[in-house]
Design a protein around this motif. Structure first.
Motif, PDB file in Angstrom:
ATOM      1  N   ILE A  75     -40.788   5.117  94.488  1.00  0.00           N
ATOM      2  CA  ILE A  75     -41.132   3.697  94.487  1.00  0.00           C
ATOM      3  C   ILE A  75     -42.614   3.568  94.814  1.00  0.00           C
ATOM      4  N   THR A  76     -43.336   2.898  93.919  1.00  0.00           N
ATOM      5  CA  THR A  76     -44.751   2.628  94.124  1.00  0.00           C
ATOM      6  C   THR A  76     -44.892   1.167  94.521  1.00  0.00           C
ATOM      7  N   ILE A  77     -45.622   0.925  95.595  1.00  0.00           N
ATOM      8  CA  ILE A  77     -45.791  -0.438  96.111  1.00  0.00           C
ATOM      9  C   ILE A  77     -47.222  -0.896  95.809  1.00  0.00           C
ATOM     10  N   PHE A  78     -47.333  -2.092  95.229  1.00  0.00           N
ATOM     11  CA  PHE A  78     -48.639  -2.698  94.964  1.00  0.00           C
ATOM     12  C   PHE A  78     -48.870  -3.779  96.008  1.00  0.00           C
ATOM     13  N   ASP A  79     -50.043  -3.750  96.656  1.00  0.00           N
ATOM     14  CA  ASP A  79     -50.261  -4.747  97.707  1.00  0.00           C
ATOM     15  C   ASP A  79     -51.318  -5.789  97.344  1.00  0.00           C
ATOM     16  N   THR A  80     -52.562  -5.446  97.191  1.00  0.00           N
ATOM     17  CA  THR A  80     -53.628  -6.419  96.961  1.00  0.00           C
ATOM     18  C   THR A  80     -53.818  -6.635  95.461  1.00  0.00           C
ATOM     19  N   VAL A  81     -53.837  -7.883  95.050  1.00  0.00           N
ATOM     20  CA  VAL A  81     -54.016  -8.210  93.639  1.00  0.00           C
ATOM     21  C   VAL A  81     -55.331  -8.955  93.470  1.00  0.00           C
ATOM     22  N   THR A  82     -56.149  -8.491  92.535  1.00  0.00           N
ATOM     23  CA  THR A  82     -57.423  -9.120  92.212  1.00  0.00           C
ATOM     24  C   THR A  82     -57.367  -9.602  90.774  1.00  0.00           C
ATOM     25  N   GLU A  83     -57.847 -10.820  90.528  1.00  0.00           N
ATOM     26  CA  GLU A  83     -57.859 -11.368  89.176  1.00  0.00           C
ATOM     27  C   GLU A  83     -59.198 -11.080  88.516  1.00  0.00           C
ATOM     28  N   HIS A  84     -59.156 -10.724  87.229  1.00  0.00           N
ATOM     29  CA  HIS A  84     -60.356 -10.512  86.429  1.00  0.00           C
ATOM     30  C   HIS A  84     -60.329 -11.491  85.255  1.00  0.00           C
ATOM     31  N   PRO A  85     -60.984 -12.662  85.390  1.00  0.00           N
ATOM     32  CA  PRO A  85     -61.000 -13.613  84.278  1.00  0.00           C
ATOM     33  C   PRO A  85     -62.026 -13.197  83.225  1.00  0.00           C
ATOM     34  N   PHE A  86     -61.708 -13.476  81.974  1.00  0.00           N
ATOM     35  CA  PHE A  86     -62.652 -13.220  80.884  1.00  0.00           C
ATOM     36  C   PHE A  86     -62.376 -14.212  79.768  1.00  0.00           C
ATOM     37  N   GLY A  87     -63.361 -14.420  78.924  1.00  0.00           N
ATOM     38  CA  GLY A  87     -63.242 -15.377  77.828  1.00  0.00           C
ATOM     39  C   GLY A  87     -63.041 -14.699  76.497  1.00  0.00           C
ATOM     40  N   TYR A  88     -62.385 -15.412  75.585  1.00  0.00           N
ATOM     41  CA  TYR A  88     -62.164 -14.910  74.229  1.00  0.00           C
ATOM     42  C   TYR A  88     -62.046 -16.133  73.337  1.00  0.00           C
ATOM     43  N   CYS A  89     -62.986 -16.321  72.422  1.00  0.00           N
ATOM     44  CA  CYS A  89     -63.003 -17.562  71.634  1.00  0.00           C
ATOM     45  C   CYS A  89     -61.961 -17.521  70.519  1.00  0.00           C
ATOM     46  N   ALA A  90     -61.626 -18.708  70.021  1.00  0.00           N
ATOM     47  CA  ALA A  90     -60.585 -18.834  68.993  1.00  0.00           C
ATOM     48  C   ALA A  90     -61.025 -18.202  67.683  1.00  0.00           C
ATOM     49  N   HIS A  91     -62.329 -18.236  67.394  1.00  0.00           N
ATOM     50  CA  HIS A  91     -62.832 -17.637  66.151  1.00  0.00           C
ATOM     51  C   HIS A  91     -62.598 -16.125  66.154  1.00  0.00           C
ATOM     52  N   CYS A  92     -62.918 -15.466  67.251  1.00  0.00           N
ATOM     53  CA  CYS A  92     -62.721 -14.012  67.330  1.00  0.00           C
ATOM     54  C   CYS A  92     -61.245 -13.657  67.405  1.00  0.00           C
ATOM     55  N   GLU A 114     -63.827 -22.032  76.276  1.00  0.00           N
ATOM     56  CA  GLU A 114     -62.927 -22.562  77.293  1.00  0.00           C
ATOM     57  C   GLU A 114     -61.642 -21.743  77.381  1.00  0.00           C
ATOM     58  N   SER A 115     -61.436 -20.812  76.453  1.00  0.00           N
ATOM     59  CA  SER A 115     -60.244 -19.960  76.467  1.00  0.00           C
ATOM     60  C   SER A 115     -60.450 -18.844  77.477  1.00  0.00           C
ATOM     61  N   VAL A 116     -59.787 -18.963  78.614  1.00  0.00           N
ATOM     62  CA  VAL A 116     -59.927 -17.987  79.687  1.00  0.00           C
ATOM     63  C   VAL A 116     -58.624 -17.213  79.828  1.00  0.00           C
ATOM     64  N   TYR A 117     -58.733 -15.907  79.878  1.00  0.00           N
ATOM     65  CA  TYR A 117     -57.584 -15.022  80.043  1.00  0.00           C
ATOM     66  C   TYR A 117     -57.761 -14.257  81.351  1.00  0.00           C
ATOM     67  N   LEU A 118     -56.670 -13.773  81.886  1.00  0.00           N
ATOM     68  CA  LEU A 118     -56.706 -13.054  83.159  1.00  0.00           C
ATOM     69  C   LEU A 118     -56.071 -11.683  83.025  1.00  0.00           C
ATOM     70  N   LEU A 119     -56.729 -10.701  83.618  1.00  0.00           N
ATOM     71  CA  LEU A 119     -56.126  -9.392  83.848  1.00  0.00           C
ATOM     72  C   LEU A 119     -56.008  -9.240  85.357  1.00  0.00           C
ATOM     73  N   TYR A 120     -54.969  -8.588  85.795  1.00  0.00           N
ATOM     74  CA  TYR A 120     -54.721  -8.420  87.222  1.00  0.00           C
ATOM     75  C   TYR A 120     -54.918  -6.962  87.603  1.00  0.00           C
ATOM     76  N   GLU A 121     -55.648  -6.761  88.696  1.00  0.00           N
ATOM     77  CA  GLU A 121     -55.851  -5.427  89.253  1.00  0.00           C
ATOM     78  C   GLU A 121     -55.033  -5.346  90.534  1.00  0.00           C
ATOM     79  N   ALA A 122     -53.987  -4.518  90.519  1.00  0.00           N
ATOM     80  CA  ALA A 122     -53.113  -4.380  91.679  1.00  0.00           C
ATOM     81  C   ALA A 122     -53.389  -3.046  92.357  1.00  0.00           C
TER      82      ALA A 122
END
Length: 186
Positions: free
Chosen positions: A50-67, A12-20
């Motif tokens: 100046i670098t401009i970021f426009d579209t952001v995509t979320e990449h969810p992934f799981g990582y358990c408490a034991h690991c 149930e531990s879900v983490y997010l990385l963002y791709e901009a």
């Protein structure tokens, strides 16, 4: 429910990385100064882009408490093994060796054994402390960022961000300001 990226169990531990996506880069400011170094001059160019970021995509992934706690458990084993397994016998060797007479055949080997065991115990104990305190919060993101290598980011023209980095860029209007200094001979 996501699966753990290490062991594959559902978690149930879900983490997010963002791709901009990088929208565009523009050079806003460029100034030149001339610097004399001995007999020659150098033209130093200061650029601000100046670098401009426009579209952001979320990449969810799981990582358990034991690991996530595996490094801490390994660190505790090293700390206990280093202290109790090597430093306690080293202290016993040292104390017993000090009580022996000067002409005893065991005095020199006990002193050498005590110093070697104590040194090895200290190294292993410090390794244990390192594993205990090594970035538990950043571990899942560092582990997943390896999937998005430099080739992936160049082909998709994007930047992969952790939630902390994403919040920083979001507060700054999804812009990154970079400064570069170039020295050119005159």
């Amino acid at each position: 429910m996501e699966k753990c990226i290490v062991c594959g169990k559902e978690t149930e531990s879900v983490y997010l990385l963002y791709e901009a996506h990088i929208g565009g880069t523009e050079t806003v400011d460029e100034r030149t100064e001339f610097i004399a170094q001995g007999a020659r001059k150098i033209r130093r160019v200061h650029q601000k882009a100046i670098t401009i970021f426009d579209t952001v995509t979320e990449h969810p992934f799981g990582y358990c408490a034991h690991c996530l706690g595996a490094n801490r458990r390994r660190g505790m084993r090293y700390l206990i093994g280093g202290c109790l397994g090597l430093m306690a016998p080293a202290a016993a060797f040292f104390m017993y060796g000090r009580g022996l007479s000067e002409g005893s055949a065991l005095k020199a080997p006990l002193a050498a054994g005590a110093s070697l065991a104590g040194f090895a115990g200290l190294i292993i104990a410090f390794m244990g402390v390192h594993f205990i305190f090594s970035g538990k919060k950043s571990l899942p993101y560092d582990r997943k960022k390896g999937d998005f290598d430099e080739e992936y980011m160049q082909s998709r023209s994007c930047k992969i961000m952790t939630p902390g980095e994403y919040e920083y860029y979001r507060k700054n209007g999804m812009k990154e300001v970079s400064r570069k200094v170039v020295d050119l001979p005159v």
